[in-house]
Design an enzyme around this catalytic site. Structure first.
Site, short mmCIF file in Angstrom:
data_model
loop_
_atom_site.label_atom_id
_atom_site.label_comp_id
_atom_site.label_asym_id
_atom_site.label_seq_id
_atom_site.Cartn_x
_atom_site.Cartn_y
_atom_site.Cartn_z
N GLU A 170 -9.15 -12.99 -5.18
CA GLU A 170 -8.76 -13.27 -6.58
C GLU A 170 -7.86 -14.50 -6.68
O GLU A 170 -7.57 -14.97 -7.76
CB GLU A 170 -8.06 -12.03 -7.19
CG GLU A 170 -6.63 -11.75 -6.72
CD GLU A 170 -6.52 -11.12 -5.34
OE1 GLU A 170 -7.53 -11.07 -4.60
OE2 GLU A 170 -5.40 -10.72 -4.99
N SER A 195 0.81 -1.22 0.00
CA SER A 195 0.00 0.00 0.00
C SER A 195 0.85 1.27 0.00
O SER A 195 0.47 2.27 -0.61
CB SER A 195 -0.94 0.00 1.20
OG SER A 195 -0.21 -0.14 2.40
N CYS A 242 -6.88 -6.30 0.39
CA CYS A 242 -5.61 -6.24 1.12
C CYS A 242 -5.01 -4.83 1.05
O CYS A 242 -5.54 -3.92 1.66
CB CYS A 242 -4.68 -7.33 0.62
SG CYS A 242 -3.45 -7.77 1.84
N HIS A 289 -7.42 -12.11 -0.11
CA HIS A 289 -7.24 -12.08 -1.58
C HIS A 289 -8.27 -12.97 -2.27
O HIS A 289 -7.94 -14.12 -2.63
CB HIS A 289 -5.83 -12.56 -1.94
CG HIS A 289 -4.77 -11.56 -1.64
ND1 HIS A 289 -4.28 -10.67 -2.56
CD2 HIS A 289 -4.12 -11.28 -0.48
CE1 HIS A 289 -3.35 -9.90 -2.01
NE2 HIS A 289 -3.24 -10.26 -0.74
N ILE A 339 -2.22 -12.57 3.08
CA ILE A 339 -0.79 -12.44 2.81
C ILE A 339 -0.31 -11.11 3.39
O ILE A 339 -0.65 -10.05 2.89
CB ILE A 339 -0.51 -12.47 1.28
CG1 ILE A 339 -1.08 -13.75 0.66
CG2 ILE A 339 1.00 -12.36 1.03
CD1 ILE A 339 -1.09 -13.74 -0.86
N ARG A 340 0.46 -11.22 4.46
CA ARG A 340 0.87 -9.99 5.20
C ARG A 340 -0.29 -9.01 5.27
O ARG A 340 -0.19 -7.83 4.92
CB ARG A 340 2.12 -9.36 4.55
CG ARG A 340 3.31 -10.27 4.74
CD ARG A 340 4.70 -9.72 4.57
NE ARG A 340 4.98 -8.35 4.90
CZ ARG A 340 5.24 -7.89 6.14
NH1 ARG A 340 5.20 -8.70 7.18
NH2 ARG A 340 5.56 -6.64 6.32
N1 GLN Z 1 1.27 -5.67 3.83
C1 GLN Z 1 0.79 -4.98 2.66
C2 GLN Z 1 0.60 -3.50 2.91
O1 GLN Z 1 0.71 -3.06 4.00
C3 GLN Z 1 -0.50 -5.58 2.15
C4 GLN Z 1 -0.30 -7.00 1.74
C5 GLN Z 1 -1.11 -7.45 0.58
O2 GLN Z 1 -1.73 -6.65 -0.13
N2 GLN Z 1 -1.08 -8.73 0.33
O3 GLN Z 1 0.37 -2.78 1.99
#
Ligand code: GLN
Length: 196
Positions: free
Chosen positions: A182, A49, A79, A180, A144-145
Site C-alpha cells: 500500500e 500485530s 506485514c 507494504h 518495515i520491522r
Molecule cells: N513488527 C510488527 C509486528 O510484529 C509488524 C510491522 C509492520 O506491520 N510494519 O507486528
C-alpha cells in the site's frame, strides 16, 4: 459489495487510499457492530500485530472474522496482517523470556504458515527491495520491522522471495505479504486481491 478494512491500529489509511484508486468501496472495522455491515473482502493492515491481535480479541471480532476467512472470504494481510493470519508465530516476543499472554499468537491462525516476527532485527528493520511476485511480475517491496515466512505448510504456496526468504504466500483466497504494497504506489497486489 465492499471491502472491510481492519482499522484498530496501524497503516489502514494507506490501504483505503489504494482501494479508492481502484474504485473499490470500503469501510472500517473498529468494533464487533461493524461486522453487521455487508462486506465480501477483508484487508488486515500493517502495524503492531500484538496490539491488533489483542484488540481483535477484546472487541469480539477474532472468532467471527476467522469463521468468514475459513469459509473462503478473500483476505489480504500485509506485514502485521500476515502475522495475524499465520497458524504459527515465532520470533521476538516469544524469544524475550516469558511474553505476556496477550502478546502470543496465533491470532486468526487460518494460514498454513509459520511467520517469524521482527525477523530482520533492528538494524535491518526497514528496507526496500524489488522482487518477482508470482502471477504479478516484479514489484517494489517496502519492509518495515517486517516478518518473513519461516515455514510454508502444505496447504499454502509461496509467491515471492527476497534474499532467499519467503515474503508472500497464498492459500486459496488468503493472500499474506510481509511487505507494504500500500506504500509504493503500485496497485498490482491490490488488484490481485480484488480479483480473488
Ligand atoms: N513488527 C510488527 C509486528 O510484529 C509488524 C510491522 C509492520 O506491520 N510494519 O507486528
Amino acid at each position: 459489495m465492499a471491502t472491510a478494512v481492519l482499522a484498530l491500529q496501524g497503516a489502514f489509511a494507506e490501504h483505503e487510499a489504494m482501494l479508492d484508486r481502484l474504485g473499490e468501496p470500503w469501510f472500517e472495522l473498529r468494533q464487533a457492530q461493524d461486522l453487521k455491515r455487508p462486506f465480501d473482502r477483508l484487508v488486515l493492515p500493517g502495524g503492531e500485530s500484538t496490539v491488533q491481535g489483542r484488540l481483535l480479541r477484546e472487541e469480539g471480532m477474532l472468532v467471527p472474522l476467522r469463521e468468514r476467512i475459513l469459509a473462503g472470504m478473500p483476505v489480504l494481510g500485509t506485514c502485521a496482517g500476515l502475522i495475524l493470519l499465520a497458524a504459527q508465530v515465532s520470533g521476538d516476543a516469544s524469544r524475550q523470556g516469558k511474553p505476556r499472554p496477550d502478546q502470543v499468537g496465533p491470532w486468526l491462525g487460518t494460514l498454513d504458515a509459520t511467520v517469524e516476527r521482527n525477523a530482520y532485527g533492528r538494524q535491518l528493520g526497514s528496507f526496500h527491495a524489488r522482487a518477482e511476485f508470482d502471477g504479478v511480475g516484479e514489484v517494489p517491496m517496502s519492509f518495515i520491522r517486517a516478518p518473513y515466512v519461516a515455514g510454508v505448510g502444505p496447504r499454502a504456496t509461496e509467491l515471492a522471495r527476497v534474499d532467499g526468504r519467503v515474503v508472500a504466500v497464498r492459500q486459496g483466497n488468503q493472500l499474506g505479504v510481509a511487505f507494504h504494497p500500500e506504500l509504493d504506489g503500485d496497485t498490482r497486489i491490490h488488484e490481485m486481491f480484488l480479483g480473488l
